[in-house]
Design an enzyme around this catalytic site. Structure first.
Site, PDB file in Angstrom:
ATOM      1  N   TYR A 135      30.180  47.028 -14.318  1.00  0.00           N
ATOM      2  CA  TYR A 135      30.083  45.692 -15.532  1.00  0.00           C
ATOM      3  C   TYR A 135      28.535  45.430 -14.727  1.00  0.00           C
ATOM      4  O   TYR A 135      27.723  44.757 -14.239  1.00  0.00           O
ATOM      5  CB  TYR A 135      30.699  44.758 -15.254  1.00  0.00           C
ATOM      6  CG  TYR A 135      30.412  43.640 -16.353  1.00  0.00           C
ATOM      7  CD1 TYR A 135      29.829  43.424 -17.246  1.00  0.00           C
ATOM      8  CD2 TYR A 135      31.173  42.432 -15.916  1.00  0.00           C
ATOM      9  CE1 TYR A 135      29.965  41.893 -18.839  1.00  0.00           C
ATOM     10  CE2 TYR A 135      31.306  41.020 -16.782  1.00  0.00           C
ATOM     11  CZ  TYR A 135      30.498  41.376 -18.093  1.00  0.00           C
ATOM     12  OH  TYR A 135      30.784  39.778 -18.267  1.00  0.00           O
ATOM     13  N   LYS A 163      29.509  48.308 -19.207  1.00  0.00           N
ATOM     14  CA  LYS A 163      29.214  47.411 -20.160  1.00  0.00           C
ATOM     15  C   LYS A 163      27.870  46.804 -19.612  1.00  0.00           C
ATOM     16  O   LYS A 163      27.513  46.498 -18.667  1.00  0.00           O
ATOM     17  CB  LYS A 163      30.895  46.848 -19.221  1.00  0.00           C
ATOM     18  CG  LYS A 163      30.546  45.196 -20.341  1.00  0.00           C
ATOM     19  CD  LYS A 163      31.934  44.107 -20.417  1.00  0.00           C
ATOM     20  CE  LYS A 163      32.080  42.944 -20.745  1.00  0.00           C
ATOM     21  NZ  LYS A 163      31.151  42.343 -21.391  1.00  0.00           N
TER      22      LYS A 163
END
Ligand code: MN9
Length: 293
Positions: A135, A163
Site C-alpha cells: 500500500y 495499491k
C-alpha cells in the site's frame, strides 16, 4: 500470485454512536457496497480508520467481515501497522478468516531503513499463504518508497502488486511497464480515469463505498473506448469528491451512508462532524443523483 477482481471499495469501519466498533454494522454496509457491482472489499485501511483503532478492534472487524463476506466477494485485509508484530498477528488472523489477500502500508512514524521495511514485508508474507499488495500512500504514511525499491520488493513471488495512492501517473505507468506480471490498483479516486487511460488493473478507493458503480463504469467505458462516457462518469465522481473535500472525505461518506439507512455511525475523533453548510451540499448532490431514499 494473483488477486481476483479489479474494483474494490476501501471499506469504512462502522462504529456505534458512542464511537465503539459496530460489528452489527458490517453486514448492511457490505450488502450496500456490493450492490453497486464492485468485486470486493479492502478492509481496515486508511478509509477504515485503522490507525484510530486498537489491534483487537481491527481483529474483531476482520473476523466479522471474513465470516460474513468471504464467500460473497474478494476480501483484502489491510494489516499494515507501525509495529511488525501487530501486522503479523493481523495477517495470521486474515489467513484463518478466509481473506483472499493482504495489504500493508510500510511501517510508519519512525523513519526506518529500506532493509527494515523489507524485513517487515517478509514477516507479513511469512505469516500466511496469502498474496500481499503493498500500500503506497506517501501523503498519509509519510513513507515514499522509490520506484526501484518497489520493484525490488515486487521481485518476491508472494507480493502480488501495489495499491498506488498518489498522483504521479508517470510513475504508475513506469511501474506497470517494469512489472507486467504484477497488479497495480489506483487509489486516487478523483484521477481514476487518468490511470485507466494509462492502463490499470483496477482501483481501490474510499468513495467506492457510495458510488462503486461509477468506477466499474469508467473501467468498462475505457475498455470499450467510450471516452465520452468515461469522462461523464469521472465528472460525476469529482462533483461528489469536491463536496467531500468540504465535509471531510470520511465524515462525509459516513454521513451519506447513514442517510441511506446504512448505519456506519460517526468517524472517530480527532475527526469532527461535517458542517451544516457542507451537509447541505452533500445532500443536494445525493438528491440530484437519486441517492436519497
Ligand atoms: O486510498 C483514499 N486516499 C486517501 C484511498 O485517503 C488519501 C482515496 O480513496 C481518497 O479518499 C479519494 C478522495 O480524495 O481519492
Amino acid at each position: 500470485m494473483k488477486v481476483s477482481g479489479s474494483i474494490f471499495a476501501a471499506m469504512l469501519t462502522p462504529f456505534n454512536a458512542d464511537g465503539s466498533l459496530s460489528t452489527a454494522g458490517v453486514a448492511p454496509l457490505v450488502d450496500y457496497v456490493l450492490s453497486k457491482g464492485v468485486d470486493g472489499l479492502y478492509a481496515s485501511g486508511s478509509t477504515g480508520e485503522s490507525v484510530l483503532q486498537s489491534r483487537d478492534e481491527r481483529a474483531a472487524l476482520l473476523s466479522e467481515l471474513g465470516d460474513y463476506a468471504r464467500d460473497k466477494c474478494t476480501l483484502i485485509a489491510h494489516v499494515g501497522s507501525a509495529s511488525t508484530d501487530e501486522a503479523v498477528s493481523l495477517a495470521k488472523l486474515a489467513g484463518e478468516k478466509g481473506f483472499h489477500a493482504l495489504s500493508a502500508v510500510p511501517p510508519f512514524y519512525y523513519k526506518h531503513s529500506y532493509s527494515d521495511i523489507v524485513d517487515y514485508y517478509k514477516a507479513i508474507v511469512d505469516a500466511s499463504e496469502l498474496p500481499l499488495i503493498i500500500y503506497n500512500i506517501p501523503v498519509l504514511s509519510g513513507v515514499d518508497i522509490p520506484t526501484e525499491k518497489l520493484l525490488e520488493l515486487l521481485g518476491d513471488d508472494r507480493i502480488a502488486g501495489v495499491k498506488f495512492t498518489a498522483q504521479d501517473l508517470f510513475q504508475f505507468g513506469e511501474l506497470r511497464k517494469a512489472a507486467p506480471d504484477k497488479s497495480f490498483y489506483f487509489g486516487t479516486d478523483e484521477m481514476f480515469l487518468g490511470a485507466a487511460a494509462v492502463g490499470t488493473d483496477g482501483g481501490i478507493g474510499s468513495t467506492y463505498n457510495l458510488i462503486g458503480d461509477v468506477y466499474v463504469g469508467i473501467q468498462n467505458a475505457v475498455a470499450n473506448a467510450d471516452m465520452d462516457e468515461a469522462r461523464r462518469l469521472q465528472r460525476k465522481a469529482n462533483d461528489l469528491i469536491a463536496i467531500l473535500f468540504k465535509t471531510g472525505v470520511l465524515p462525509g461518506l459516513k454521513h451519506a451512508l447513514n442517510r441511506l439507512g446504512v448505519p456506519v455511525g460517526p468517524c472517530r475523533k480527532p475527526f469532527s462532524a461535517p458542517s451544516t453548510e457542507s451537509i447541505k451540499l452533500l445532500e443536494a448532490w445525493m438528491d440530484e443523483h437519486k441517492l436519497l431514499r
